[in-house]
Design a protein around this motif. Structure first.
Motif, PDB file in Angstrom:
ATOM      1  N   ASN A   1       0.824  -1.210   0.000  1.00 40.45           N
ATOM      2  CA  ASN A   1       0.000   0.000   0.000  1.00 40.45           C
ATOM      3  C   ASN A   1       0.861   1.263   0.000  1.00 40.45           C
ATOM      4  O   ASN A   1       0.541   2.231  -0.694  1.00 40.45           O
ATOM      5  CB  ASN A   1      -0.954  -0.005   1.196  1.00 40.45           C
ATOM      6  CG  ASN A   1      -2.046  -1.037   1.053  1.00 40.45           C
ATOM      7  OD1 ASN A   1      -2.384  -1.436  -0.058  1.00 40.45           O
ATOM      8  ND2 ASN A   1      -2.581  -1.497   2.162  1.00 40.45           N
TER       9      ASN A   1
ATOM     10  N   LYS B   1       0.855   4.054  -3.091  1.00 38.81           N
ATOM     11  CA  LYS B   1       0.687   5.497  -2.871  1.00 38.81           C
ATOM     12  C   LYS B   1       1.862   6.276  -3.452  1.00 38.81           C
ATOM     13  O   LYS B   1       1.674   7.311  -4.089  1.00 38.81           O
ATOM     14  CB  LYS B   1       0.548   5.787  -1.379  1.00 38.81           C
ATOM     15  CG  LYS B   1      -0.783   5.389  -0.816  1.00 38.81           C
ATOM     16  CD  LYS B   1      -0.854   5.632   0.675  1.00 38.81           C
ATOM     17  CE  LYS B   1      -2.156   5.072   1.230  1.00 38.81           C
ATOM     18  NZ  LYS B   1      -2.202   5.146   2.692  1.00 38.81           N
TER      19      LYS B   1
ATOM     20  N   LYS C   1       1.588   6.462  -7.048  1.00 36.91           N
ATOM     21  CA  LYS C   1       0.317   7.083  -7.438  1.00 36.91           C
ATOM     22  C   LYS C   1      -0.567   6.130  -8.245  1.00 36.91           C
ATOM     23  O   LYS C   1      -1.214   6.517  -9.215  1.00 36.91           O
ATOM     24  CB  LYS C   1       0.560   8.388  -8.196  1.00 36.91           C
ATOM     25  CG  LYS C   1       1.273   9.412  -7.355  1.00 36.91           C
ATOM     26  CD  LYS C   1       1.553  10.668  -8.104  1.00 36.91           C
ATOM     27  CE  LYS C   1       2.322  11.612  -7.178  1.00 36.91           C
ATOM     28  NZ  LYS C   1       2.870  12.749  -7.829  1.00 36.91           N
TER      29      LYS C   1
ATOM     30  N   LYS D   1      -3.844   4.025  -8.239  1.00 38.82           N
ATOM     31  CA  LYS D   1      -5.105   4.259  -7.550  1.00 38.82           C
ATOM     32  C   LYS D   1      -5.798   3.002  -7.020  1.00 38.82           C
ATOM     33  O   LYS D   1      -6.531   3.067  -6.042  1.00 38.82           O
ATOM     34  CB  LYS D   1      -6.045   5.028  -8.475  1.00 38.82           C
ATOM     35  CG  LYS D   1      -5.541   6.419  -8.790  1.00 38.82           C
ATOM     36  CD  LYS D   1      -6.452   7.119  -9.777  1.00 38.82           C
ATOM     37  CE  LYS D   1      -5.975   8.495 -10.108  1.00 38.82           C
ATOM     38  NZ  LYS D   1      -4.845   8.580 -10.982  1.00 38.82           N
TER      39      LYS D   1
END
Length: 142
Positions: free
Chosen positions: A96, A100, A103, A105
């Motif tokens: 995770n 992030k 980027k 989604k």
């Protein structure tokens, strides 16, 4: 006529299968690293750091080989100290964080990116687990 076509297809298929030349590039304890492993690692490393493509292929190959050697050493040491099956939660945390940072989604998008780059999802998760557990071990020791 059908037999001739099947025969020709089988000869063509066999030639493709045997066209891959697998070479041992390194040996760590009882584990071997092949040119195929190095090719996969190169894809993985370029996925993590796209700027690596600016290096020449020989340098990327050297980095990939060293990365695999390091991973095998870490994995061997971790096998002596931790149970991989009981430490799977770290994979989701690292994945995770990675998503992030990149980027990305959704996990669906992530899976599509991996597929397009010829990367194996399960192998990537295992790499995250090894790296995460290794970092925890180092942090606890020092």
């Amino acid at each position: 006529m059908k037999i001739v076509i099947i025969f020709l297809i089988s000869i063509f298929y066999n030639n493709l299968v045997f066209a891959i030349d697998i070479k041992i590039k390194a040996k760590v304890n009882n584990e071997i690293i092949t040119n195929i492993d190095i090719d996969h690692e190169k894809k993985y490393l370029v996925f993590l750091n796209p700027k690596l493509v600016e290096l020449n292929n020989e340098k990327i190959e050297e980095i990939a080989k060293n990365s695999l050697i390091t991973e095998l050493v870490k994995k061997k040491e971790l096998n002596l100290l931790v149970n991989f099956d009981q430490n799977k939660e770290i994979i989701d945390v690292l994945q995770n964080t990675f998503l992030k940072k990149k980027k990305i989604k959704s996990e669906k998008e992530y899976l599509e990116i991996l597929k397009n780059r010829g990367l194996n999802y399960k192998k990537i998760r295992k790499k995250f687990q090894i790296e995460g557990l290794w970092n925890q071990l180092i942090y606890k020791k020092f």
